[in-house]
Design a protein around this motif. Structure first.
Motif, PDB file in Angstrom:
ATOM      1  N   PRO A 166      70.554  20.048  16.363  1.00  0.00           N
ATOM      2  CA  PRO A 166      71.965  20.359  16.109  1.00  0.00           C
ATOM      3  C   PRO A 166      72.591  21.300  17.118  1.00  0.00           C
ATOM      4  O   PRO A 166      73.813  21.278  17.288  1.00  0.00           O
ATOM      5  CB  PRO A 166      71.947  20.987  14.704  1.00  0.00           C
ATOM      6  CG  PRO A 166      70.561  21.473  14.504  1.00  0.00           C
ATOM      7  CD  PRO A 166      69.685  20.517  15.258  1.00  0.00           C
ATOM      8  N   THR A 174      73.714  24.269  17.236  1.00  0.00           N
ATOM      9  CA  THR A 174      74.939  24.960  16.843  1.00  0.00           C
ATOM     10  C   THR A 174      74.916  26.438  17.234  1.00  0.00           C
ATOM     11  O   THR A 174      75.943  27.104  17.110  1.00  0.00           O
ATOM     12  CB  THR A 174      75.153  24.866  15.318  1.00  0.00           C
ATOM     13  OG1 THR A 174      74.123  25.599  14.642  1.00  0.00           O
ATOM     14  CG2 THR A 174      75.154  23.428  14.853  1.00  0.00           C
ATOM     15  N   MET A 223      78.007  18.641  21.444  1.00  0.00           N
ATOM     16  CA  MET A 223      76.585  18.553  21.110  1.00  0.00           C
ATOM     17  C   MET A 223      75.902  17.465  21.942  1.00  0.00           C
ATOM     18  O   MET A 223      74.798  17.680  22.479  1.00  0.00           O
ATOM     19  CB  MET A 223      76.431  18.269  19.615  1.00  0.00           C
ATOM     20  CG  MET A 223      74.991  18.160  19.134  1.00  0.00           C
ATOM     21  SD  MET A 223      74.381  16.450  19.147  1.00  0.00           S
ATOM     22  CE  MET A 223      75.390  15.708  17.867  1.00  0.00           C
ATOM     23  N   GLN A 266      73.268  12.736  12.659  1.00  0.00           N
ATOM     24  CA  GLN A 266      74.355  13.636  13.009  1.00  0.00           C
ATOM     25  C   GLN A 266      75.762  13.051  12.833  1.00  0.00           C
ATOM     26  O   GLN A 266      76.656  13.771  12.368  1.00  0.00           O
ATOM     27  CB  GLN A 266      74.157  14.155  14.435  1.00  0.00           C
ATOM     28  CG  GLN A 266      72.938  15.055  14.594  1.00  0.00           C
ATOM     29  CD  GLN A 266      73.045  16.339  13.789  1.00  0.00           C
ATOM     30  OE1 GLN A 266      73.685  17.297  14.195  1.00  0.00           O
ATOM     31  NE2 GLN A 266      72.413  16.369  12.621  1.00  0.00           N
ATOM     32  N   TYR A 307      78.562  15.020  10.550  1.00  0.00           N
ATOM     33  CA  TYR A 307      79.899  15.380  11.025  1.00  0.00           C
ATOM     34  C   TYR A 307      80.991  14.592  10.297  1.00  0.00           C
ATOM     35  O   TYR A 307      82.168  14.816  10.532  1.00  0.00           O
ATOM     36  CB  TYR A 307      80.004  15.118  12.528  1.00  0.00           C
ATOM     37  CG  TYR A 307      79.374  16.168  13.404  1.00  0.00           C
ATOM     38  CD1 TYR A 307      80.161  17.002  14.200  1.00  0.00           C
ATOM     39  CD2 TYR A 307      78.000  16.329  13.478  1.00  0.00           C
ATOM     40  CE1 TYR A 307      79.601  17.963  15.019  1.00  0.00           C
ATOM     41  CE2 TYR A 307      77.411  17.291  14.289  1.00  0.00           C
ATOM     42  CZ  TYR A 307      78.215  18.103  15.065  1.00  0.00           C
ATOM     43  OH  TYR A 307      77.646  19.057  15.880  1.00  0.00           O
ATOM     44  N   TYR A 316      75.610  22.062  10.799  1.00  0.00           N
ATOM     45  CA  TYR A 316      75.960  20.742  11.321  1.00  0.00           C
ATOM     46  C   TYR A 316      76.591  19.832  10.265  1.00  0.00           C
ATOM     47  O   TYR A 316      77.046  18.742  10.591  1.00  0.00           O
ATOM     48  CB  TYR A 316      74.785  20.051  12.007  1.00  0.00           C
ATOM     49  CG  TYR A 316      73.570  19.685  11.184  1.00  0.00           C
ATOM     50  CD1 TYR A 316      73.631  18.745  10.166  1.00  0.00           C
ATOM     51  CD2 TYR A 316      72.329  20.227  11.473  1.00  0.00           C
ATOM     52  CE1 TYR A 316      72.503  18.373   9.453  1.00  0.00           C
ATOM     53  CE2 TYR A 316      71.189  19.862  10.777  1.00  0.00           C
ATOM     54  CZ  TYR A 316      71.281  18.936   9.757  1.00  0.00           C
ATOM     55  OH  TYR A 316      70.157  18.567   9.055  1.00  0.00           O
TER      56      TYR A 316
END
Length: 868
Positions: free
Chosen positions: A230, A232, A414, A477, A481, A843
Motif C-alpha cells: 500500500p 501509504t 501508489m 487495491q 480505493y 488504503y
C-alpha cells in the motif's frame, strides 16, 4: 568455510545468578566472532557514539553518526539519504563494496537492472556483483535489528584479508539504516530512561514492558512491515523505491520475537507461499539457508524455519522483493527488550542478541556470495518467466477510473512508486457494466516488467480451500480505493485501447467562478472534509443539502448529489473576495469541484434555504488512546484526520476518560480495543456526554463495547456461532487436535474484502455515487437488523459477498445481509458503530468516507417515530 572464535558462542545465556553482576557489554570483536584482523583506521561504534555495542539502545542519530564516520574513514563505504520519516528524520542507504566497485556503482547498477529486461538480452558477466539489501529497524521496538547495523558495518568496512576482499569484489551490500527512525527513537528513549548501574533481569521490570504506543510502529503507529504494497507511509515509499532502484538479489529484514523464542529465518511454511512468488526462488532460498543452519549450529543456537510466518501477504519485506526477482529473508530472534532479561532459555543479554543478528547477517551475505551466479541467473530467468506468464494470462490489462479525482490521484501515485506503467485510455470501453471513457480512465497493461506486482495489486483471488493466514488474505487495491475497474480480456483489449503513457495527473479541480449567492462544494472528493474543515476554521457558515438537486449556476444548470455543501456569500464574517479565495484553494489543493450558484432556487430538490438543509458544525474531536486501545486502529484514525484532513485531534487515554471534561468535544472516536476493565466509568461518562449532543463513533472492539454496555441498542451477531443449518443445533462431535488450526480458520476471518451495500440517501452515504462498497473484514461480528429499518446504512451483501481473500462458507452465510454499520440517536446525540475498520492500513479510501461522514453529519439523521 566460516571460522568462528569460540569465546562467547557456546552459551548465549548468563548463569542463573549472573543478573546480580554488573552488565558489561562484550567487545565488538567478540560479538562478531570472526577470525580476522581489523583496520585500526576504521572507528569502532564507541569511538563515535560514546557507547559500546549493546551498552544501551542506540538512537537513530547515533547510528547515522556512526555510518557517516565510517564513510569518512573507508573507501569501501558510501552513504546516501533515500527518504525521510513522518517526523523528518533521514533514512540512510549505506553501501559497502570494494573501492573499485564504489568508483563504478552506477555502471554496476545499470548492468544489474539489464538482467530484469528481457528485451536487453543481457548475460551474467563473470565478475558481475550480487546485490544484497539488509533493512534494519522495521519495528522500532525490535532494537537488535537496528543496533546490529553498527557491528555489521564495522566488519564490512574494517575486516582485512583475502576472504573479505574477494567477497567485496563481487558483492554490493546495502544497509538501510534505519527504516523506522521515529519508532526506534521512541523505544530507545524509553529503554534508556531506565538505564541502571545494575541491569535488572526481572521480566516484570518497567524496562522490559515499555509503554503504549510502544516503539514498534512509525510516528502514526503504522506497522511498516505491512506497507510494502500500500505504501501509504513515507518510510515505506522510500524503502520500496530504493528496492526498485537496485532490485537486490537478496533482501533481508531483521526482526525480534518474544523473549522465550529462538531464532527464525525464511522461508515460512512451504505451502503458504503466494502463487505469484517463484517456486524456483523458494528452492534457492532453501539452498542458501544451509549456510545459516551451519552457523547457528556451530553457535549451539536453537532455531526454526518453515513455520508460522507464511509469505502469502505480498506487502511484507519477506514477500514483496520476491515480486522483483529477489530472495526475501525474514530474521526473527528472541528479544531482551532491555539489557538483560530472565527467560525460559536462561537470562538473555542484549549484546549477545545484537551480535547474533550481525553474525547471521554476515552469514547471509556470504551465502549470497557463494550462490552469486545462481542468484543472478535467477533474476534473469525470473523476468523472462514473468513475460511468459503475462502472455499466457487471459487478462491482458486492467482499466480503471473514478469520479473522485482525489482517490484516483492517490491510486496513481501508489502505482508510480511500484514503477507500474499506466497508459491513457485511447477509446471507449464497456466492461463489467461500466463505460470507461478516454480522458477519464486509464489502462495498466500486464505485459510489462513488473507483471507480478501488477497482479499482486489488481487481481481478485477468492480462496475456497480452508487455509490459515498469518496476515490478511485479501487486499485488492482498486477495490480498497473503491474505483471502477475491470480486467480486459481478449477482444476487449486491442492495441488501439491503450494510448500514450501517462505523464502526469492533475488532481486539482477547475477554479470556480465568483458568486454573489453561494458556492456549492461537491462532497464526493476524498479531501472534501479537509476543505470543509478549513472553511469552518475560518469562521464561515456551511450547510449541507440532504437530497439531489438541480440548480442554475454561472456555468449553466447542473445536478448535484446529496451531501453537497453550501457556503452562502452574504452574512459571513469574511468578504466576498476572501470567500472566493478559499473556494479557489479548495479546488486547487483539495481537488473539490466548486460551483458558483446563480440563484438560491432549485428546479428539483431542496432550495438552498430549504427547511431540510442542515448546518455543519466544526467538529472538536477526541480520539481515545492508551493501553486498552489498538495502537494500529487509533493510529490509522489519527493519520486520516491529522495527516490527510488537517484536522485538530485531541487524544486522551481511556483510563483518564471518566475524569476528563468531555463537554469541549463534539465527537469521541473509540477505536478497536478491550475496554472491559473500564466498563462502568466509561459507560457513565460516555452515556451522559452522548445524551447532551455528542457523537460517539466506535469501530470493531470499540463498537462491541458500546453495544454490550448499552450505549447503543445494536444487537451483535457472530457469523461463526450460527448453526450449520437454520433450525439445527450446532454439531458438538469431538475433533482430532490436529484439526484445531483449520477449525479456527473456518470460524474466523483474518482479513478479506467483502461486498457491502450502502444507502446513499443516508447522511453516512453522502458523497457516494453507487450502492456497492467494498469493506475490509477482520473477525466475524456484525449487527443484527433491528425493528429500526433505517439503522443499518451499510449492510453486507446478500449474494457474492466475498470479493477477495478467504472467508469460509459458514461465515459468508452468517454475515450476508447483516449490518456493517449501526446508527442511532441517543438523547440529543448519536452513537455510530462500525463493525470493521473503515480506514484499514490507510488504503481503504473508499470506506473511509463513511467515517468522515459520521464526523461531519453524525447528528444529521433521525430515528423513525414508529418501529415495526
Amino acid at each position: 568455510m566460516l571460522r568462528f572464535l569460540a569465546a562467547g558462542l557456546a552459551t548465549m545465556a548468563l548463569t542463573a545468578g549472573a543478573s546480580a553482576e554488573r552488565y558489561e557489554p562484550k567487545p565488538i570483536e567478540t560479538l562478531l566472532a570472526r577470525d580476522v584482523r581489523y583496520d585500526a583506521a576504521i572507528p569502532k561504534p564507541e569511538a563515535v557514539t560514546g557507547f559500546a555495542v549493546g551498552e544501551i539502545i542506540s538512537t537513530p542519530e547515533m547510528l547515522h553518526a556512526y555510518a557517516r564516520a565510517v564513510d569518512a574513514a573507508s573507501d569501501r563505504v558510501s552513504v546516501e539519504v533515500i527518504g525521510h520519516s513522518h517526523f523528518g528524520r533521514p533514512i540512510l542507504r549505506v553501501t559497502t563494496t570494494s573501492p573499485e566497485n564504489q568508483a563504478r556503482l552506477e555502471e554496476i547498477r545499470q548492468a544489474h537492472l539489464a538482467l530484469s529486461d528481457p528485451q536487453a538480452n543481457a548475460t551474467v558477466a563473470e565478475d558481475m556483483p550480487v546485490v544484497v539489501q539488509i533493512t534494519h529497524g522495521v519495528h522500532g521496538s525490535e532494537s537488535s535489528g537496528y543496533d546490529s547495523s553498527a557491528p555489521l558495518l564495522y566488519y564490512l568496512a574494517a575486516a582485512q584479508g583475502a576472504e573479505i576482499e574477494a567477497l567485496l569484489d563481487t558483492t554490493v551490500i546495502h544497509q538501510i539504516i534505519l527504516i523506522n527512525p521515529d519508532g526506534a527513537n521512541r523505544f530507545a528513549e524509553y529503554i534508556n530512561m531506565h538505564h541502571a548501574e545494575r541491569a535488572v533481569a526481572d521480566p516484570q521490570h518497567r524496562e522490559h514492558t515499555s509503554s503504549w504506543p510502544w516503539g514498534r510502529m512509525n510516528h502514526y503507529w503504522f506497522d511498516l512491515n505491512r506497507q510494502w504494497l500500500p505504501v501509504t507511509q513515507p518510510e515505506a515509499v522510500a524503502l520500496v523505491e530504493a528496492t526498485h532502484h537496485w532490485q537486490p538479489n537478496v533482501a533481508a529484514d531483521l526482526h525480534e520475537m518474544g523473549p522465550d523464542s529462538t531464532f527464525f529465518f525464511s522461508p515460512g511454511p512451504l505451502d503458504g507461499l503466494h502463487p505469484l512468488l517463484s517456486q524456483e526462488a523458494l528452492q534457492l532460498n532453501l539452498r542458501m539457508s544451509e549456510v545459516l543452519q551451519r552457523q547457528l549450529d556451530q553457535e549451539g543456537a536453537l532455531y526454526v524455519s518453515e513455520e508460522v510466518f507464511d509469505d502469502f501477504y505480498l506487502g511484507y519485506g519477506s514477500s514483496y522483493p520476491g515480486l522483483l526477482g529477489g530472495i526475501p529473508y525474514l530474521f526473527e530472534q528472541s528479544s531482551v527488550r532491555g539489557l538483560i532479561q530472565e527467560t525460559e532459555h536462561g537470562t538473555l543479554r542484549y549484546d549477545d542478541k545484537v551480535g547474533q543478528q550481525a553474525r547471521t547477517a554476515i552469514a547471509l551475505i556470504e551465502s549470497s556470495h557463494a550462490h552469486r551466479r545462481e542468484l543472478l541467473e535467477h533474476q534473469r530467468a525470473f523476468y523472462r518467466e514473468s513475460q511468459r506468464l503475462a502472455a499466457q494470462n487471459p487478462v491482458n490489462a486492467y482499466v480503471f477510473t473514478s469520479h473522485d479525482r482525489g482517490r484516483l490521484a492517490e491510486f496513481l501515485d501508489m502505482l508510480a512508486v511500484h514503477r507500474i506503467e499506466v497508459r491513457e485510455l485511447a477509446q471507449p470501453v464497456n466492461a463489467g457494466g461500466v463505460r470507461y471513457a478516454p480522458g477519464e480512465a486509464f489502462v495498466v497493461p500486464l505485459a510489462q516488467p513488473n507483471y507480478r506486482v501488477v497482479e499482486g495489486l489488481f487481481e481478485t483471488r477468492i480462496i475456497e480451500e480452508k487455509s490459515a493466514f498469518y496476515d490478511v488474505s485479501g487486499w485488492t487495491q482498486p477495490l480498497a480505493y473503491d474505483l471502477d475497474y475491470a480486467p480486459l480480456r481478449g477482444g476487449l483489449f486491442g492495441g488501439n485501447v491503450a494510448g500514450e503513457p501517462l505523464e502526469g495527473f492533475e488532481r486539482a479541480a477547475p477554479a470556480p467562478d465568483e458568486s454573489g449567492v453561494a458556492y456549492l462544494l461537491d462532497w464526493n472528493a476524498f479531501h472534501a472534509p479537509r476543505a470543509a474543515y478549513r472553511l469552518l476554521e475560518n469562521g464561515l457558515r456551511v450547510r449541507v443539502i440532504p437530497d439531489r438537486i438541480e440548480i442554475e449556476t454561472t456555468q449553466g444548470s447542473i445536478e448535484l448529489a446529496p451531501g453537497t455543501l453550501i457556503v452562502p456569500v452574504a452574512g459571513q464574517t469574511l468578504s466576498a473576495q476572501e470567500i472566493h479565495a478559499l473556494m479557489e484553494r479548495a479546488a486547487a489543493e483539495d481537488g473539490v469541484r466548486v460551483h458558483a450558484a446563480a440563484t438560491s432556487y432549485t428546479a428539483t430538490g431542496s432550495d438552498l434555504g430549504g427547511f431540510n438543509v442542515a448546518e455543519v458544525e466544526r467538529p472538536d474531536i477526541l480520539l481515545v488512546t492508551g493501553e486498552a486501545v489498538s495502537a494500529y486502529d487509533a493510529g490509522e484514525m489519527w493519520h486520516l484526520l491529522d495527516h490527510e484532513m488537517h484536522m485538530h485531534v485531541s487524544m486522551i487515554d481511556a483510563g483518564d476518560l471518566a475524569r476528563a471534561d468531555l463537554s469541549r468535544y463534539s465527537h469521541i472516536l473509540l477505536p478497536d480495543g478491550r475496554y472491559d476493565a473500564l466498563a462502568e466509568p466509561l459507560k457513565t461518562a460516555l452515556g451522559d456526554w452522548v445524551s447532551e449532543g455528542g457523537v460517539l463513533i466506535a469501530t470493531r472492539g470499540g463498537a462491541v463495547f458500546a453495544a454490550e454496555q448499552g450505549l447503543s441498542s445494536a444487537e451483535l451477531v457472530d457469523a461463526a456461532e450460527a448453526p450449520e443449518t437454520e433450525g439445527e443445533e450446532p454439531v458438538r462431535d469431538p475433533l482430532d487436535y490436529s484439526e484445531i488450526e483449520l477449525w479456527e480458520v473456518e470460524h474466523d476471518i483474518s482479513g478479506a474484502l467483502l461486498a457491502a451495500e450502502i444507502d446513499i440517501s443516508h447522511p453516512l452515504g453522502f458523497g457516494y455515487r453507487d450502492e456497492a462498497l467494498p469493506v475490509h473484514k477482520i473477525g466475524t461480528r456484525a449487527f443484527a437488523l433491528s425493528d429500526n429499518r433505517f439503522a443499518a446504512p451499510l449492510r453486507y451483501a446478500e449474494r457474492d459477498l466475498l470479493l477477495s481473500g478467504y472467508a469460509s462458507e459458514r461465515n459468508r452465510e452468517g454475515l450476508a445481509g447483516q449490518g456493517a454499520v449501526h446508527v442511532q440517536r441517543k438523547g440529543r446525540g448519536s452513537v455510530i458503530l462500525f463493525a470493521d475498520n473503515p480506514y484499514f492500513r490507510a488504503y481503504m479510501l473508499g470506506s473511509s468516507k463513511m467515517l468522515m461522514n459520521a464526523i461531519f453529519f453524525g447528528n444529521d439523521f433521525r430515528d423513525p417515530s414508529r418501529r415495526e
